[in-house]
Design an enzyme around this catalytic site. Structure first.
Site, PDB file in Angstrom:
ATOM      1  CB  THR A   1     -40.475 -43.058  14.774  1.00 31.15           C
ATOM      2  OG1 THR A   1     -40.657 -42.632  16.220  1.00 31.15           O
ATOM      3  CG2 THR A   1     -40.867 -44.335  15.219  1.00 31.15           C
ATOM      4  CD  GLU A   2     -40.073 -47.276  11.196  1.00 32.04           C
ATOM      5  OE1 GLU A   2     -40.055 -46.990  10.097  1.00 32.04           O
ATOM      6  OE2 GLU A   2     -39.745 -48.273  11.447  1.00 32.04           O
TER       7      GLU A   2
END
Lengths: 371, 398
Positions: free
Chosen positions: B146-147
């Protein structure tokens, strides 16, 4: 005069929660509350002495000691003794109030309100040996439903905010009535003492008893109600203003002008009330409540509070019911609502996130207790 | 020869509705069916469908020489199943070309990698892996978090789960002078790391349509020329897929840029490789050490966790969700579990971010809430209700 010190919630971290039955210390900062109380109680003692002097000169007053303040008074017997001394003077009336300084008179189910009023009345009897005849709701709120309930509970007089929407064009210089005889606070004159007294740039400055008594004498009516926050007088006192002289000499200044000082219940017994139809609508509530219930966070908090209350009601008879109820009680304080809407949205909503976290843990405890 | 490695992130969260306790039940008691659907349909029309078309055409045109990778979140694929079968179908077509490599990540685009206990993180990666196999028939070999949140522990977990490399941001403060255009290996696990070249990535993703930029307007030719100036192993271009048509509107010429890019790149000495191909072609040159308390990401100027956990409100909300984990799991209720997992989606916390300068614009652009403070209060309102649901359920089964 209202004397109030809230029981402020602390910055709670979720990691403190999630298990067990919460003690007050989990959500409230008792050290902070205690040290603030110590500081304030010294000032209240001074102020009480001044009022005793004023009483000797013919002054008559009434006190609205808030529920949370009254409980804190247990920490300082000297303070309780001072209030008892005021009572013994025979010139003081103590009024009824909500145990938790809550907005429970606005809940759909008024039984919470009723219970708070009863608990407060019992505490006042226990600590000061008086049974109040006059009722002052949190924030001087007026609601019709609460009015009729209070009559049934034996109250004979109510003090509420003299908001324009309630006064409907009248001046607050009479006793008004719907279910219960009601004294409406004269906002301007009360705030002269409460807020403007020490302000040097105010045109009324310096306020001396003679001037203030002249203003009152120029009004036509039966009775004028002044209600102000006691802790604000402490503020003027701290600022070395002339408030002490004012309090001491005010009764004489009134007497010379033929004005008598009365307690609320005495006023109600003496004058004939005026019917005021605005007191009869369901919507009747004071101005300024948007600060307590105006934003989304406040509405949500109120809604969740009521839901927790409903879930809690089903636990009567459970082992930890009273403990949970005490915590729930304090989470209803009006300050919690106001603080979600003070300053800018950042401050208010950061606090709201904290309160929601607290409330969610209490709700968790209530649900676990019911399992 | 230097490889251009392109990876596009495809994601939509399930946004929360403006919560008020009423009689709705299930997943959509908390998540906004209408606004999520509307946003999905808009983005599908403006981005996913035309961008997929453009890329599929390029794959055909360059006969296997144009290659790239995609990472699609479980939340986006769930939305495709609900509202966009056509989008799902075109992702399947991409899978069939053999020119597109799909990556794994957490199913929920979640922040679970930031829990001290990594059980949930691992579970979510496995859920994503299963979904990729079920819906697209692929078995990803490369992991991206994520990210692009990254630290040694995250790399270790990816390595233990059998992934061959991990993607992250080429953050200056971590590379400290070293080049992002080479492979490195993670301290501890030795897992190969592929770093994003943020300069060349942001030229497209962020600056493409900026008139204040001295290089405006950017052409595919110009960009390919810059990229071909790199003589090291790889040029790693990572960006949100929504760049095409959503962040950069069609009117900016982004689609014609995208269409011309493969041809222009192939005219130079560069070739295209997917992340797995990079790992097979090149060897890591040095070790990279990123401790758990120095976690990096591709977000904002800080390139750390502060976009999601930078302020008090974000940390409180995250803490609540984290502490709820054992109770949620104890209920054994699939619906409760699903809701909880979707509350871990990073976007909810991003909306509460109060770093106003510069990045604040990006935050507010993505948010459905009027302010970060509304977002936080709304999240907490959901939390009170959801937490009560969890504990009610536990008391029923007790």
């Amino acid at each position: 005069m209202g004397v109030h010190l809230p029981y402020s919630p602390k910055w709670y971290w979720p990691v403190e929660g999630f298990s067990g039955v919460p003690e007050m210390d989990r959500y409230f900062d008792r050290n902070h509350i205690f040290s603030r109380f110590l500081k304030t109680s010294r000032q209240v003692l001074h102020l009480n002495d001044m009022f005793l002097e004023s009483i000797e000169k013919g002054g008559r007053y009434s006190f609205d000691l808030s529920g949370p303040f009254l409980e804190q008074c247990r920490w300082n017997p000297e303070l309780l003794e001072s209030f008892r001394e005021l009572r013994e003077s025979g010139s003081i009336e103590f009024t009824g109030s909500c145990r938790y300084h809550s907005l429970s008179s606005l809940y759909p189910d008024l039984s919470w309100f009723k219970e708070e009023v009863l608990i407060y009345r019992e505490t006042l009897r226990e600590l000061l040996g008086v049974i109040p005849k006059t009722f002052v709701n949190t924030e001087l709120l007026y609601t019709e439903m609460a009015g009729s309930m209070l009559t049934d509970m034996g109250f004979r007089c109510l003090i509420a905010e003299g908001s324009r929407n309630i006064l409907n064009g009248y001046d607050p210089v009479n006793i008004f009535e719907n279910h219960i005889p009601t004294l409406l606070r004269h906002i301007n004159l009360s705030e002269d003492l409460e807020l403007r007294f020490s302000k040097k740039d105010w045109e009324g400055y310096p306020l001396i008893p003679e001037k203030f008594a002249d203003w009152i004498a120029s009004m036509h009516g039966d009775v004028l109600t002044l209600y102000f926050d006691y802790t604000n007088l402490c503020y003027h006192y701290r600022n070395k203003s002339t408030i002490a002289d004012f309090i001491r000499n005010f009764p004489d200044a009134l007497k010379i002008r033929g004005i008598e000082m009365l307690t609320p219940y005495e006023a109600v017994k003496r004058f004939t009330p005026l019917r005021l139809s605005t007191l009869g609508t369901e919507k009747t509530i004071r101005y300024g409540m948007h600060n307590a219930l105006g934003n989304h966070a406040q509405q949500l908090y109120l809604r969740e509070l009521i839901r927790v209350g409903e879930e809690l009601s089903e636990l009567k008879g459970n082992k930890n019911y009273w403990k949970l109820k005490e915590v729930f009680g304090y989470l209803q304080q009006s300050e919690i609502f106001f603080s979600m809407n003070s300053g800018n949205i950042r401050e208010g909503y950061e606090r709201a996130v904290n309160y929601f976290s607290i409330l969610s843990d209490l709700r968790r405890a209530v649900l676990q207790e019911g399992a | 020869m230097t490889s251009v490695c392109m990876y596009f992130q495809v994601h939509q969260p399930f946004r929360l509705r403006r919560f008020w306790p009423d009689d709705r039940s299930g997943f959509f008691r908390y998540f906004d069916e209408r606004s999520n659907r509307e946003i999905f349909e808009r983005v599908a029309e403006k981005c996913y469908i035309p961008a997929n078309r453009t890329l599929l055409d390029s794959i055909d045109e360059h006969k296997g020489e144009f290659r790239f990778s995609l990472s699609i979140t479980g939340t986006l694929l769930e939305q495709c199943e609900l509202w966009g079968k056509e989008v799902l179908e075109s992702f399947r077509q991409m899978a069939e070309t053999g020119a597109v490599e799909f990556l794994d990540e957490t199913f929920y685009h979640s922040l679970s990698s930031l829990f001290e206990d990594k059980t949930e993180f691992i579970e979510e990666i496995k859920e994503h892996r299963e979904l990729m196999s079920d819906l697209l028939g692929v078995k990803p070999q490369i992991f991206r978090n994520t990210e692009l949140l990254y630290n040694n522990t995250i790399a270790k977990i990816a390595s233990d789960l059998g992934y061959r490399a991990i993607l992250t941001e080429g953050a200056d403060h971590m590379l400290s002078g070293r080049s992002p255009n080479l492979l490195y290996r993670a301290k501890g696990s030795g897992l190969p790391i592929i770093f994003r070249n943020y300069k060349l990535s942001d030229d497209i993703g962020y600056r493409f349509s900026s008139r204040w930029w001295e290089e405006y307007p950017l052409t595919a030719e110009k960009w390919a020329l810059w990229a071909s100036g790199i003589k090291e192993d790889c040029v790693n271009i990572f960006m949100d897929y929504e760049t095409f048509g959503e962040h950069q509107w069609k009117e900016t010429g982004i689609f014609s840029f995208l269409q011309k890019l493969p041809g222009e790149v192939l005219k130079t000495r560069l070739s295209f490789s997917t992340p797995l191909e990079l790992v097979e072609k090149y060897s890591p040159v040095a070790e990279i050490d990123v401790g758990d308390f120095s976690t990096i990401s591709w977000a904002d100027m800080e390139r750390d966790t502060s976009a999601w956990l930078g302020n008090d409100m974000q940390r409180r909300c995250f803490e609540e969700i984290k502490l709820l984990e054992p109770f949620v799991k104890k209920t054994g209720d699939p619906e409760i579990l699903r809701i909880w997992k979707h509350l871990l989606t990073s976007d909810h916390y991003y909306y509460m971010c109060t770093k106003w300068l510069g990045d604040g614009d990006v935050h507010s652009y993505f948010s459905v809430h009027p302010t970060p403070f509304d977002a936080a209060v709304n999240f907490m309102a959901v939390l009170i209700d959801f937490k009560a649901q969890v504990f009610r359920k536990l008391s029923e089964i007790a």
